[in-house]
Design an enzyme around this catalytic site. Sequence first.
Site, PDB file in Angstrom:
ATOM      1  N   CYS A  75       9.843  -5.827 -11.052  1.00 35.65           N
ATOM      2  CA  CYS A  75      10.286  -4.615 -11.762  1.00 35.65           C
ATOM      3  C   CYS A  75      11.288  -3.907 -10.858  1.00 35.65           C
ATOM      4  O   CYS A  75      11.486  -4.306  -9.705  1.00 35.65           O
ATOM      5  CB  CYS A  75       9.088  -3.729 -12.118  1.00 35.65           C
ATOM      6  N   CYS A  89      10.121  -3.268  -4.319  1.00 36.20           N
ATOM      7  CA  CYS A  89       9.175  -3.522  -3.223  1.00 36.20           C
ATOM      8  C   CYS A  89       9.608  -4.633  -2.264  1.00 36.20           C
ATOM      9  O   CYS A  89       9.158  -4.652  -1.120  1.00 36.20           O
ATOM     10  CB  CYS A  89       7.796  -3.810  -3.780  1.00 36.20           C
ATOM     11  N   LYS A 117       8.808   7.075   4.091  1.00 26.54           N
ATOM     12  CA  LYS A 117       8.819   5.838   4.882  1.00 26.54           C
ATOM     13  C   LYS A 117       9.712   5.951   6.113  1.00 26.54           C
ATOM     14  O   LYS A 117      10.829   6.470   6.026  1.00 26.54           O
ATOM     15  CB  LYS A 117       9.280   4.680   3.999  1.00 26.54           C
ATOM     16  N   CYS A 133       8.241  -9.612  -4.167  1.00 22.68           N
ATOM     17  CA  CYS A 133       7.122  -8.670  -4.192  1.00 22.68           C
ATOM     18  C   CYS A 133       5.904  -9.357  -4.791  1.00 22.68           C
ATOM     19  O   CYS A 133       5.996 -10.472  -5.304  1.00 22.68           O
ATOM     20  CB  CYS A 133       7.504  -7.452  -5.020  1.00 22.68           C
ATOM     21  N   LYS A 166       5.934   9.557  -1.716  1.00 27.91           N
ATOM     22  CA  LYS A 166       5.777   8.725  -0.512  1.00 27.91           C
ATOM     23  C   LYS A 166       6.926   8.951   0.469  1.00 27.91           C
ATOM     24  O   LYS A 166       8.030   9.389   0.069  1.00 27.91           O
ATOM     25  CB  LYS A 166       5.706   7.252  -0.898  1.00 27.91           C
ATOM     26  N   CYS A 185      -0.114  -6.506  -9.916  1.00 25.77           N
ATOM     27  CA  CYS A 185       0.652  -5.259  -9.987  1.00 25.77           C
ATOM     28  C   CYS A 185       0.736  -4.760 -11.425  1.00 25.77           C
ATOM     29  O   CYS A 185       1.249  -5.462 -12.309  1.00 25.77           O
ATOM     30  CB  CYS A 185       2.056  -5.451  -9.422  1.00 25.77           C
ATOM     31  N   ARG A 239       4.019   6.530   5.300  1.00 24.54           N
ATOM     32  CA  ARG A 239       3.370   5.211   5.177  1.00 24.54           C
ATOM     33  C   ARG A 239       3.445   4.446   6.505  1.00 24.54           C
ATOM     34  O   ARG A 239       3.919   4.968   7.514  1.00 24.54           O
ATOM     35  CB  ARG A 239       4.083   4.410   4.078  1.00 24.54           C
ATOM     36  N   ARG A 264      -4.831  -1.694   1.187  1.00 23.88           N
ATOM     37  CA  ARG A 264      -3.716  -1.913   2.127  1.00 23.88           C
ATOM     38  C   ARG A 264      -4.120  -1.357   3.490  1.00 23.88           C
ATOM     39  O   ARG A 264      -4.551  -0.207   3.585  1.00 23.88           O
ATOM     40  CB  ARG A 264      -2.479  -1.205   1.603  1.00 23.88           C
TER      41      ARG A 264
END
Length: 588
Positions: free
Chosen positions: A472, A476, A209, A427, A207, A433, A143, A74
Amino acid sequence: MNDKTLSPVEGIKSRSRHLRGTILESLTDEITGAMREDDTQLIKFHGLYQQDDRDLRAERRQQRLEPAWQFMIRARVPAGRCTAAQWLAMDAIAREHANGTLRLTTRQAFQFHGIVKRDLKASIAAINAALLDTLAACGDVNRNVMGTTLANPAAIRPAIDAVCGSLSDHLTPRTRAYREIWLDEEPVVNTAEDLDPIYGETYLPRKFKIGVAVPPDNDIDVFSQDLGYIAIVEDGRLAGFNVTVGGGLGMSHGEFSTFPRAGDAIGFCTPEQALEVAVAVITAQRDHGDRSNRKHARLKYTIETLGLAAFKAEVEARLGWQLSPARPWQFTHNGDRRGWQEEPEGVSHFTVFLASGRVQDRPGRTALAGLRAIAEADVCEFHLTPNQNVVLANIPREARAKVESLLALHGLAETSISPVRSLALACVGLPTCGLAMAESERYLEDFVSQIEVLQARHGLVETPVTLRITGCPNGCARPYLAEIALVGKAPGRYSVYLGAAFDGSRLNAPWAESLSEPEILDALEPLFATYARERLCAEPFGDFVVRTGVVPAITSGPAFADTARALAAARATRPIGDGPAAVILEET
Ligand code: SRM
Ligand code: SF4
């Protein structure tokens, strides 16, 4: 920090010598296509995920081969701003080292899939040579910083870009490990010197954001960010930002201590104060976040545990001053602008629609080649949007015809995509994934076509509805901020969520569990019928289903979890697909 047992990832971080671990050794181990186990955690901080092609899993297992190990890389692109030269560099990496496609993410970044271990260094070096990087694209750090695409008024765009850029730069981890491992720079003699002033030895609990939204556009879904900034424009100038904290969307099916949460506005700061505020919020989360349970480690849970007022007081204590009261704001728009937009000076912009952000060549629609040709013409910027599209930005009047002809040549000129299709997100999901439970990206276009048929039956084709699919519950494609969301539960089965606000200011509510496609369409049909008949003037679908009691208005994360719990309890007494899903919720 609390004194509970630390999660294993905390140990890996603290032993890693500022993210070095044994990544170099893993890279040179030719026996396997994989990295050592601890390194699979550390490489995330460097912007990489170890994956395997799940379509090939069973076959490889049968042949007693190790999984088809490959990596996703990424690349961060603060606020999605990318030059034509950078686009060309990313395109080349996709074709030379990855699976021949580029993937634009929901956070305005690039992803490359299918890179084998021996190509990682060359790929990362090429990304850096293009003046982008992958450090902190993943991992327990801040991120990619998001920013509204082509904010209005145009005069404030440089100021917005400057804030996004300084947040991104200042919050990038200081470790030299990245440059040593991937760019062959001299190793530092004493890694203790690498200590990070913001992140310390063990970085954040999870994480983090940040996004900057400029009303009336909420294209970045500011309420999904751990830390959000809502720009306040006064007299055509950027006066400052309302600060929101505690947004986050990931949850787990059936675990009601996990839930999505929309951020809360805690006050206002000036543009000059924005960075200081970010450092205060991040260090408060660093010191108070839960490092024992990674499912409870995001800022949203820290705030639920401490209470919003106490968290705000903690932030202000770190600042040494108080935020001013939040100022009024109004969002009216979500998603990306469609087609051409003109600026008064003759400059124009065109949004290239990319289903699920996948840039690839297909018969009749050669997006990879077309965008390459436009980048080679070097007449515009490439702005990656939060909704998985790319805007060809700032095209001068004299270059527009050239861009138009290239768009037409490559099948990219269409402006008549239905509103639901142009707003829809999915996503990545399968096959890359590792967490996907059902199809998402590969299913989106088919499912949208079914919804378009349903809408057409009820005269709703031109009515915008936000529709998002994830493989899931991790969230995302920001599903819990969509008016209709499908969240993968098992192959071919999805839980359905309804009733987010169109402007992204209210979460949706759990509505039905584990439905197949025919069951979903059957359950939605009567809702579309009543919506077509009974909606108030311009009432969005999400507001309609809340007003008419199909789902409750969700005003907090715990309220979302309560609704999910009630739905699960009701469903436990009924077999799958036994009657319309709405009845299941009403019975609770
Ligand atoms: Fe995500 C994990 C893809 C945006 C919440 N996400 C993953 C991983 C890396 C799977 C994994 O851990 O093994 C996925 C890689 C799939 C693949 O094969 O490429 C993945 N996430 C994505 C992207 C590419 C989706 C997309 O279709 O564009 C987005 C990349 C963004 C970026 O450029 O940085 C992406 N992920 C999001 C968002 C939306 C956002 O940030 O705006 C969320 C919800 C917001 C949030 O964070 O609360 C999100 N991803 C997660 C979570 C759940 C986190 C949580 O708090 O529980 C996971 C799982 C985890 O971290 O354990 C996850
Ligand atoms: Fe994977 Fe789940 Fe994220 Fe989709 S929502 S990319 S399936 S982690």
